[in-house]
Design a protein around this motif. Structure first.
Motif, short mmCIF file in Angstrom:
data_model
loop_
_atom_site.label_atom_id
_atom_site.label_comp_id
_atom_site.label_asym_id
_atom_site.label_seq_id
_atom_site.Cartn_x
_atom_site.Cartn_y
_atom_site.Cartn_z
N TYR A 54 14.44 61.56 67.48
CA TYR A 54 15.05 61.81 66.01
C TYR A 54 14.29 62.88 65.43
N SER A 55 14.45 63.99 64.66
CA SER A 55 13.87 64.74 63.84
C SER A 55 14.75 65.21 62.52
N SER A 56 14.18 65.06 61.30
CA SER A 56 14.94 65.34 60.17
C SER A 56 14.76 66.76 59.86
N THR A 57 13.77 67.35 60.49
CA THR A 57 13.71 68.89 60.52
C THR A 57 14.76 69.68 61.24
N PHE A 58 15.20 68.93 62.46
CA PHE A 58 16.38 69.28 63.09
C PHE A 58 17.64 68.98 62.91
N GLY A 59 17.63 67.67 62.12
CA GLY A 59 18.64 67.01 61.63
C GLY A 59 19.67 66.43 62.73
N GLY A 60 19.10 65.91 63.60
CA GLY A 60 19.61 65.10 64.58
C GLY A 60 18.85 64.35 65.71
N ILE A 61 19.39 64.10 66.83
CA ILE A 61 18.94 63.34 67.85
C ILE A 61 18.73 64.44 69.01
N ILE A 62 17.61 64.35 69.63
CA ILE A 62 17.28 65.24 70.89
C ILE A 62 17.07 64.48 71.98
N LEU A 63 17.80 64.84 73.03
CA LEU A 63 17.66 64.42 74.35
C LEU A 63 16.81 65.15 75.30
N ASP A 64 16.77 66.32 75.03
CA ASP A 64 15.84 67.15 75.93
C ASP A 64 14.46 67.07 75.55
N PRO A 65 13.35 66.47 76.51
CA PRO A 65 12.13 66.39 76.21
C PRO A 65 11.44 67.64 75.76
N LEU A 114 7.58 60.37 49.71
CA LEU A 114 8.89 60.01 49.24
C LEU A 114 9.84 60.18 50.64
N SER A 115 10.50 59.14 50.88
CA SER A 115 11.43 59.17 52.17
C SER A 115 12.60 60.35 51.82
N PRO A 116 12.73 60.97 52.79
CA PRO A 116 14.23 62.07 52.52
C PRO A 116 15.26 61.28 52.65
N PHE A 117 15.36 60.10 53.02
CA PHE A 117 16.49 59.18 53.18
C PHE A 117 16.15 57.74 52.50
N PRO A 118 17.39 57.12 52.03
CA PRO A 118 17.20 55.62 51.55
C PRO A 118 17.05 54.68 52.70
N ARG A 119 16.41 53.62 52.38
CA ARG A 119 15.97 52.83 53.66
C ARG A 119 17.27 52.49 54.41
N ALA A 162 9.42 64.54 56.09
CA ALA A 162 9.92 64.63 57.02
C ALA A 162 10.12 63.22 57.98
N PHE A 163 11.01 62.85 58.49
CA PHE A 163 11.09 61.73 59.25
C PHE A 163 11.44 61.86 60.85
N TYR A 164 10.51 61.60 61.46
CA TYR A 164 10.71 61.55 63.03
C TYR A 164 10.52 60.34 63.65
N ALA A 165 11.20 59.95 64.77
CA ALA A 165 11.16 58.93 65.52
C ALA A 165 11.57 59.20 66.91
N VAL A 166 10.97 58.48 67.88
CA VAL A 166 10.95 58.53 69.16
C VAL A 166 11.20 57.10 69.84
N VAL A 167 11.95 56.99 70.85
CA VAL A 167 11.98 55.89 71.81
C VAL A 167 11.18 56.07 72.99
N ILE A 168 10.43 54.84 73.47
CA ILE A 168 9.53 55.25 74.49
C ILE A 168 9.85 54.19 75.36
N ASP A 169 10.24 54.67 76.66
CA ASP A 169 10.41 53.63 77.61
C ASP A 169 9.40 52.79 78.19
N ASP A 170 9.55 51.70 78.21
CA ASP A 170 8.04 51.03 78.67
C ASP A 170 8.32 49.57 78.98
#
Length: 304
Positions: A54-65, A114-119, A162-170
């Motif tokens: 997820y990237s707040s700079t893109f505004g959505g979830i990305i599936l293409d690595p 400051l977070s761009p979104f509430p908790r 900016a808020f970023y997040a990634v799922v890591i398969d492990d």
């Protein structure tokens, strides 16, 4: 995202070892040409290790690595002005997300971000990202940054965080054996920075490398007064005598969510085993809590 077959490892035919005079830098003429190269880079990867970002700079979830990137002028990249945290995905559940999210926001506050979104929105994004990834076992890592804007020291030129997040398969598993540790010679971080989970992890990296060079799993920091503090990415705890479990709790170390959970779970033990058996019993309790604990600790991921 980093990858074992990165561009830096691909040697140009025109570059001889030890001599860069004949090296010619390619200029990408279009975004489509660059994207083709990025996809080519990932084509040799048999299993996608990062199923969603997820990237707040893109505004959505990305599936293409190939598109899992962040701006080079992000203050987290060139000034280290960012914080992060992690949650575990196990059997389709997010474990202790709320505890880690609370610590995440405390770190952000201490870093004056400051977070761009509430908790509630941050939590919802992380749950939706986990669902989109289809990952049943892995880790969820997320960052808050001062954001992109310029290359100056002050973040005043960054319009928004900016808020970023990634799922890591492990495919991790419970550790059933002990590990070797050594005392780190790398200086500890000052308490102000050690108590917030920020991205300035160079001391942690050097400490881990030092341990690996000595054939150990991790290095343990000892403070100036000779007291044991913490490891580069783990808390330290001691089993004193037979009936006492004592994690290191110091104002100069990061508050550990797992250590707090161990303290709660430890109340259910009868404390009648030997030290080695007690250590394993605590590990079993924590693993069982991760696998089948109450839903206040485990959030079901709403996969589609």
């Amino acid at each position: 995202m980093e990858n074992g077959s990165s561009f830096s490892d691909q040697k140009s035919d025109s570059l001889e070892a030890g001599n860069g005079s004949g090296f010619k830098v390619h200029v990408f003429s279009s975004s489509s040409e660059l994207l083709e190269k990025l996809h080519e880079n990932w084509s040799s990867v048999k299993k996608q290790p990062y199923p969603a970002m997820y990237s707040s700079t893109f505004g959505g979830i990305i599936l293409d690595p190939a598109m899992m990137v962040i701006p080079i002028d992000d203050h987290m990249v060139h000034r280290g002005h960012g914080v992060f945290d992690t949650a575990i995905i196990l059997n389709g559940y997010l474990y202790e997300l709320d505890a880690h999210l609370d610590r995440f926001l405390r770190s952000a506050s201490n870093a004056r971000i400051l977070s761009p979104f509430p908790r509630s929105a941050l939590r919802s994004i992380l749950v939706q990202l986990s669902a989109a990834s289809q990952c049943k076992k892995g880790t969820l890592r997320y960052w808050l940054s001062a954001g992109p804007g310029d290359f100056l020291l002050s973040p005043a030129g960054c319009p928004t965080s900016a808020f970023y997040a990634v799922v890591i398969d492990d495919n991790f598993s419970q550790c059933k054996e002990g590990v070797k540790v050594v005392t780190s010679t790398v200086p500890m971080k000052a308490p102000q920075f050690a108590t917030m989970k920020n991205v300035n992890y160079l001391p942690n990296v050097l400490s881990k490398m030092e341990a690996e060079e000595k054939g150990a799993f991790a290095s343990i920091w000892v403070d100036e007064e000779g007291y044991i503090a913490e490891g580069p990415n783990v808390n330290v705890a001691f089993i004193i005598h037979v009936r006492s479990f004592s994690p290191v709790q110091d104002e100069g170390t990061l508050s550990g969510c797992t250590a707090k959970c161990w303290l709660l779970l430890g109340d259910f033990l009868a404390f009648t085993w030997k030290v080695g058996e007690l250590t394993m019993a605590l590990s079993d309790l924590l693993w069982d809590d991760m696998v089948a604990g109450p839903e206040v600790q485990r959030i079901p991921v709403p996969y589609v």
